[in-house]
Every structure is written in C-alpha cells, then in structure tokens.
Design a protein around this motif. Structure first.
Motif, PDB file in Angstrom:
ATOM      1  N   SER A 151     -13.274  -6.608 -12.083  1.00  0.00           N
ATOM      2  CA  SER A 151     -13.832  -7.602 -12.670  1.00  0.00           C
ATOM      3  C   SER A 151     -12.894  -8.866 -12.468  1.00  0.00           C
ATOM      4  O   SER A 151     -13.241 -10.006 -12.698  1.00  0.00           O
ATOM      5  N   LEU A 152     -11.697  -8.687 -12.604  1.00  0.00           N
ATOM      6  CA  LEU A 152     -10.684  -9.348 -12.394  1.00  0.00           C
ATOM      7  C   LEU A 152      -9.857  -9.784 -11.149  1.00  0.00           C
ATOM      8  O   LEU A 152      -9.180 -10.562 -10.927  1.00  0.00           O
ATOM      9  N   GLY A 153     -10.650  -8.910 -10.083  1.00  0.00           N
ATOM     10  CA  GLY A 153     -10.045  -8.928  -8.601  1.00  0.00           C
ATOM     11  C   GLY A 153      -8.519  -8.634  -8.439  1.00  0.00           C
ATOM     12  O   GLY A 153      -7.997  -8.910  -7.876  1.00  0.00           O
TER      13      GLY A 153
ATOM     14  N   THR B 143      12.253   4.801  19.349  1.00  0.00           N
ATOM     15  CA  THR B 143      11.204   5.557  18.386  1.00  0.00           C
ATOM     16  C   THR B 143       9.863   4.979  18.603  1.00  0.00           C
ATOM     17  O   THR B 143       9.504   3.754  17.910  1.00  0.00           O
ATOM     18  N   LYS B 144       8.978   5.730  19.289  1.00  0.00           N
ATOM     19  CA  LYS B 144       7.655   5.164  19.644  1.00  0.00           C
ATOM     20  C   LYS B 144       6.548   5.551  18.489  1.00  0.00           C
ATOM     21  O   LYS B 144       6.688   6.696  17.827  1.00  0.00           O
ATOM     22  N   VAL B 145       5.723   4.559  18.200  1.00  0.00           N
ATOM     23  CA  VAL B 145       4.592   5.055  17.395  1.00  0.00           C
ATOM     24  C   VAL B 145       3.510   5.784  18.044  1.00  0.00           C
ATOM     25  O   VAL B 145       3.028   5.292  19.419  1.00  0.00           O
ATOM     26  N   THR B 146       3.229   6.698  17.621  1.00  0.00           N
ATOM     27  CA  THR B 146       2.234   7.585  18.444  1.00  0.00           C
ATOM     28  C   THR B 146       0.688   7.610  17.909  1.00  0.00           C
ATOM     29  O   THR B 146      -0.132   7.674  18.704  1.00  0.00           O
ATOM     30  N   SER B 147       0.744   7.243  16.583  1.00  0.00           N
ATOM     31  CA  SER B 147      -0.577   6.984  15.834  1.00  0.00           C
ATOM     32  C   SER B 147      -0.381   6.211  14.774  1.00  0.00           C
ATOM     33  O   SER B 147       0.470   6.014  13.903  1.00  0.00           O
ATOM     34  N   ARG B 148      -1.791   5.435  14.210  1.00  0.00           N
ATOM     35  CA  ARG B 148      -1.663   4.572  13.081  1.00  0.00           C
ATOM     36  C   ARG B 148      -2.862   5.250  12.466  1.00  0.00           C
ATOM     37  O   ARG B 148      -3.974   5.295  12.908  1.00  0.00           O
ATOM     38  N   THR B 149      -2.829   5.437  11.132  1.00  0.00           N
ATOM     39  CA  THR B 149      -3.967   5.739  10.628  1.00  0.00           C
ATOM     40  C   THR B 149      -4.264   4.855   9.168  1.00  0.00           C
ATOM     41  O   THR B 149      -3.268   4.772   8.136  1.00  0.00           O
ATOM     42  N   PRO B 150      -5.063   4.065   9.468  1.00  0.00           N
ATOM     43  CA  PRO B 150      -5.352   2.846   8.159  1.00  0.00           C
ATOM     44  C   PRO B 150      -5.641   3.650   6.950  1.00  0.00           C
ATOM     45  O   PRO B 150      -6.551   4.415   7.089  1.00  0.00           O
ATOM     46  N   ARG B 151      -5.192   3.135   5.650  1.00  0.00           N
ATOM     47  CA  ARG B 151      -5.586   3.773   4.495  1.00  0.00           C
ATOM     48  C   ARG B 151      -7.031   3.250   4.339  1.00  0.00           C
ATOM     49  O   ARG B 151      -7.309   2.360   4.767  1.00  0.00           O
ATOM     50  N   GLU B 152      -7.876   4.186   3.715  1.00  0.00           N
ATOM     51  CA  GLU B 152      -9.093   3.853   3.312  1.00  0.00           C
ATOM     52  C   GLU B 152      -9.261   2.722   2.642  1.00  0.00           C
ATOM     53  O   GLU B 152      -8.333   2.553   1.369  1.00  0.00           O
ATOM     54  N   SER B 153      -9.901   1.580   2.758  1.00  0.00           N
ATOM     55  CA  SER B 153      -9.849   0.379   2.071  1.00  0.00           C
ATOM     56  C   SER B 153     -10.703   0.609   0.728  1.00  0.00           C
ATOM     57  O   SER B 153     -11.896   0.976   0.872  1.00  0.00           O
ATOM     58  N   THR B 154     -10.112  -0.013  -0.346  1.00  0.00           N
ATOM     59  CA  THR B 154     -10.859   0.066  -1.534  1.00  0.00           C
ATOM     60  C   THR B 154     -11.601  -1.096  -1.840  1.00  0.00           C
ATOM     61  O   THR B 154     -12.146  -1.292  -2.970  1.00  0.00           O
ATOM     62  N   GLY B 155     -11.129  -2.307  -0.991  1.00  0.00           N
ATOM     63  CA  GLY B 155     -11.582  -3.431  -1.241  1.00  0.00           C
ATOM     64  C   GLY B 155     -10.967  -4.221  -2.361  1.00  0.00           C
ATOM     65  O   GLY B 155     -10.912  -5.312  -2.663  1.00  0.00           O
ATOM     66  N   ARG B 156      -9.823  -3.514  -2.804  1.00  0.00           N
ATOM     67  CA  ARG B 156      -8.956  -4.172  -3.849  1.00  0.00           C
ATOM     68  C   ARG B 156      -7.712  -4.642  -3.046  1.00  0.00           C
ATOM     69  O   ARG B 156      -7.150  -4.341  -1.847  1.00  0.00           O
ATOM     70  N   PRO B 157      -6.970  -5.939  -3.718  1.00  0.00           N
ATOM     71  CA  PRO B 157      -5.912  -6.277  -3.148  1.00  0.00           C
ATOM     72  C   PRO B 157      -4.651  -5.325  -3.098  1.00  0.00           C
ATOM     73  O   PRO B 157      -4.612  -4.344  -3.683  1.00  0.00           O
ATOM     74  N   GLU B 158      -3.562  -5.540  -2.231  1.00  0.00           N
ATOM     75  CA  GLU B 158      -2.509  -4.618  -2.027  1.00  0.00           C
ATOM     76  C   GLU B 158      -1.953  -4.567  -3.294  1.00  0.00           C
ATOM     77  O   GLU B 158      -1.591  -5.575  -3.974  1.00  0.00           O
ATOM     78  N   LEU B 159      -1.325  -3.411  -4.074  1.00  0.00           N
ATOM     79  CA  LEU B 159      -0.686  -3.245  -5.090  1.00  0.00           C
ATOM     80  C   LEU B 159       0.560  -4.247  -5.359  1.00  0.00           C
ATOM     81  O   LEU B 159       0.670  -5.013  -6.403  1.00  0.00           O
ATOM     82  N   THR B 160       1.309  -4.373  -4.337  1.00  0.00           N
ATOM     83  CA  THR B 160       2.551  -5.106  -4.530  1.00  0.00           C
ATOM     84  C   THR B 160       2.309  -6.684  -4.462  1.00  0.00           C
ATOM     85  O   THR B 160       3.055  -7.316  -4.745  1.00  0.00           O
ATOM     86  N   GLU B 161       1.229  -6.864  -3.827  1.00  0.00           N
ATOM     87  CA  GLU B 161       0.888  -8.298  -3.621  1.00  0.00           C
ATOM     88  C   GLU B 161      -0.255  -8.843  -4.475  1.00  0.00           C
ATOM     89  O   GLU B 161      -0.529 -10.223  -4.396  1.00  0.00           O
ATOM     90  N   ALA B 162      -0.855  -8.123  -5.172  1.00  0.00           N
ATOM     91  CA  ALA B 162      -2.003  -8.650  -6.050  1.00  0.00           C
ATOM     92  C   ALA B 162      -1.332  -9.537  -7.278  1.00  0.00           C
ATOM     93  O   ALA B 162      -0.238  -9.243  -7.544  1.00  0.00           O
ATOM     94  N   ALA B 163      -2.195 -10.682  -7.456  1.00  0.00           N
ATOM     95  CA  ALA B 163      -1.763 -11.595  -8.556  1.00  0.00           C
ATOM     96  C   ALA B 163      -2.113 -10.677  -9.919  1.00  0.00           C
ATOM     97  O   ALA B 163      -1.431 -11.196 -10.915  1.00  0.00           O
TER      98      ALA B 163
END
Ligand code: FAD
Length: 318
Positions: free
Chosen positions: A225-227, A181-201
């Motif tokens: 305000s809280l990062g 199964t080949k990866v044909t394209s990657r579309t990075p999600r537009e960055s909000t500058g906020r941490p990833e939801l599942t990894e955020a403190a």
C-alpha cells in the motif's frame, strides 16, 4: 572547482537512484564527472546531465559484464589518472564496496565506506558515518591520495541540476587481472515487484511478533500500500518465515529509508545497527517497554494483527 568522479550504477543505460543521490552529494564538494561503464553506458548521459554531471566518461566493453569487478577498477583508475579528482564516489552496494576498496589500494589512498553525508573541508571532502550499531556518528577524511568514498543509498535527495553532461570516451587498458574471474552464469532473483530493500524510500519490517511465515502477508500488504520494501528481523529469518536477503541488521542489510516501520520487533542492538539511520522510525509493538520505543519517532503500543491491517486500509483509502 575540483572535479569529483561518480561511479555510475546502471542497468543497460537506466541509471539507478543511488547514483543520482551521489550526484547531489558530489556537487557539494566539486563538479561531478560521471564514469559509466559497460553496455548502454552512453545512454546514461542525459539522466546524468540532468542531475549535475558536467561530463560523462564512457567505456563500453564486454569485460564489464563477463568478468567480476577488476575491469571496473581498471576503468576507474584510468579515469582518476585522466581527471585527478578531489574524490571518487561509489554507491555502497556489495559490488561498490569491493570496487572502492580495490581502487583505494591501487591509488595508495584510503577508503571510507557507508558514508551517510558528505561536506567539503579545508583538506578535502569530509564524510559522515554512523558506526558501532549507530551509537556514534563520526566525521572522517582520507589523509593521503585520492579519497574513495562509498555512500549508503537514501543518504541524499535526488535533485535535478542541469549541467553540460559532455560525453567523452574513456581510454581503458585492462590489467592482466581483469579477466581472472569469469562470470559463468547469472540467476536473476525472482521479482516481487517491490523496491530493492537498501534503496527503498519506505521499508516495512516484521519480527518474531509476526508469528509465522503466512502472517507476513499482512506486512507485505502494508508494504504494497505504501510502495515499500519488506524487511525482517533475524528472529523472523532464522525461523524461516522470510528470506535472509530481506534481513535488516548487523548481519543483514543496512537500510536508511525516509520511513521505517518495525512491527513485532523488539529493537535489539543488532537490529538497530541496520536501520537506526532511517529518517523517520515507527514501531508497532504490544509491549510498551520494548527497547525499540527508545528510538522511534512514532510508537504504537498495540497488537500488530489489529494495527497493521487498519493502517493498510487507511493508506489504501487515501
Ligand atoms: P524479539 O526480540 O523476540 O521481539 C519480538 C517483539 O515482538 C517483542 O518486542 C514483542 O513484544 C513483540 N510482539 C510479539 N507479538 C506481538 C504482536 N502480536 N503485536 C505487536 N508486537 C508483538 N537481529 C536482527 O534483526 N538483525 C541482524 O542482522 C542480527 N544480527 C545479529 C548478529 C549477532 C552476532 C547476534 C548475536 C544477534 C543478531 N541479531 C540480529 C539478533 C538480535 O539480537 C535479536 O535476537 C533479534 O533482532 C530479535 O528479533 P525480534 O525483535 O524480531 O524478536
């Protein structure tokens, strides 16, 4: 002491936080041996050694980015054959869980997903899971073969623990399925500058009480305000106020941050399923009888349109 394999999640050599958390847990059950794959794998060694990896097995090949998960499973299988570890730990991302399931199948062992803690036991590592919408906590172990365990982000602290971190090249022969199964394209999600939801403190979430897409700006302001990352209840997502990628709950993402702030969320069981393992829970709700107040550490009975901006202002002045 038995060795424990830790699958390294990294971006071009920059090790992501959930992997460093895995190293903390791995040290409880053995000596961590990290497996870093793909472009930049060798660059991960210093960070991994700083956090307790006694050895780093690396293999750089285009297959890891050009194809889906099978090459990574091939590599982990080779690492298991080389090291005979007491367990294999993988971060609980969507990809991590697929890798773990495929690896356990290959090894003829068993997989435990979304562990929130890990301890050593007489008959192998014992994983803690939070199940049935966080209504129960279970402890389980794999009874056959090499246990493969995925661990939810934020389940352990990142702790420096300098170790040798000797780098060794892993020898990998890719299976016929690796290039299926080949990866044909990657579309990075537009960055909000906020941490990833599942990894955020810290996660600040809004629900139906936010009452409109435009009003999510006050949730985002508090989050910034809280990062923190921004989450949403399904009611808010279904109304089209916030993207599904930010939904927390049974049919959304499962988060376990240090601090979870729920604003205008009633606390339905399906929402709890995704956030109940958060270390500290704060709710802002104008209904004192809202079920969310049954599980909070701190509750504010009030209108979120008054409380949230005041909270943001207070945080910003500190
Ligand atoms: P509501 O339950 O309507 O609560 C809104 C709350 O906001 C109320 O408590 C109200 O008092 C408060 N409020 C209103 N205005 C204000 C104000 N101005 N200030 C302060 N408080 C205010 N839900 C999820 O969240 N995630 C899931 O993944 C999910 N999966 C589901 C899967 C299935 C199979 C099913 C059947 C349901 C699922 N749900 C999920 C939906 C879930 O049952 C609830 O309907 C949903 O969580 C409710 O969202 P809410 O709390 O935002 O809305």
């Amino acid at each position: 002491m038995a060795e424990v394999l830790v699958y390294v999640d990294h971006v071009d050599g920059a090790v992501r936080k959930p992997t460093l958390e895995l190293l903390t847990l791995a040290r409880r059950v053995g000596e961590p041996v990290a497996v870093a794959l793909g472009s930049g794998a060798g660059d991960t060694a210093a960070a991994l050694a700083e956090h307790g990896a006694v050895k780093v097995l690396t293999h750089e090949a285009a297959e890891y980015t050009d194809y889906l998960v099978v090459p990574k499973v091939d590599a982990l299988q080779a690492a298991v054959a080389a090291v005979s570890p007491a367990a294999v730990l993988v971060p609980s991302s969507a990809e991590g869980k697929e890798i773990a399931a495929r690896l356990a199948l290959r090894l003829g062992s068993g997989v435990i997903t979304d562990a929130v803690d890990l301890e050593s036991g007489d008959e192998g590592p014992v994983a803690t899971q939070s199940v049935f919408a966080a209504a129960f906590t279970t402890k389980s172990r794999v009874s056959k073969g090499t246990p493969v365990i995925t661990v939810k982000p934020n389940s352990a602290a990142v702790e420096p623990a300098p170790a040798a971190g000797a780098v060794e090249a892993l020898s990998v022969t890719f299976s016929a399925a690796a290039t299926g199964t080949k990866v044909t394209s990657r579309t990075p999600r537009e960055s909000t500058g906020r941490p990833e939801l599942t990894e955020a403190a810290i996660v600040v979430s809004g629900g139906r009480g936010v009452n409109g897409a435009e009003n999510f700006a006050i949730i985002e302001a508090l989050a910034d305000s809280l990062g923190a990352a921004v989450g949403a209840s399904r009611a808010a997502v279904d109304a089209g106020w916030y993207p599904h990628t930010n939904q927390v709950g049974q049919t959304g993402k499962s988060v376990s941050p240090q601090l979870y702030i729920a604003s205008g969320i009633s606390g339905a069981i399906q929402h709890r399923a995704g956030m109940q393992t958060s270390k500290t829970i704060v709710a802002i709700n104008k209904d004192a009888e809202a079920p969310i107040f049954e599980l909070v550490d701190y509750g504010v009975v009030g209108d979120l349109f008054d409380v949230v901006p005041q909270l943001t202002e207070e945080v910003n002045t500190r």
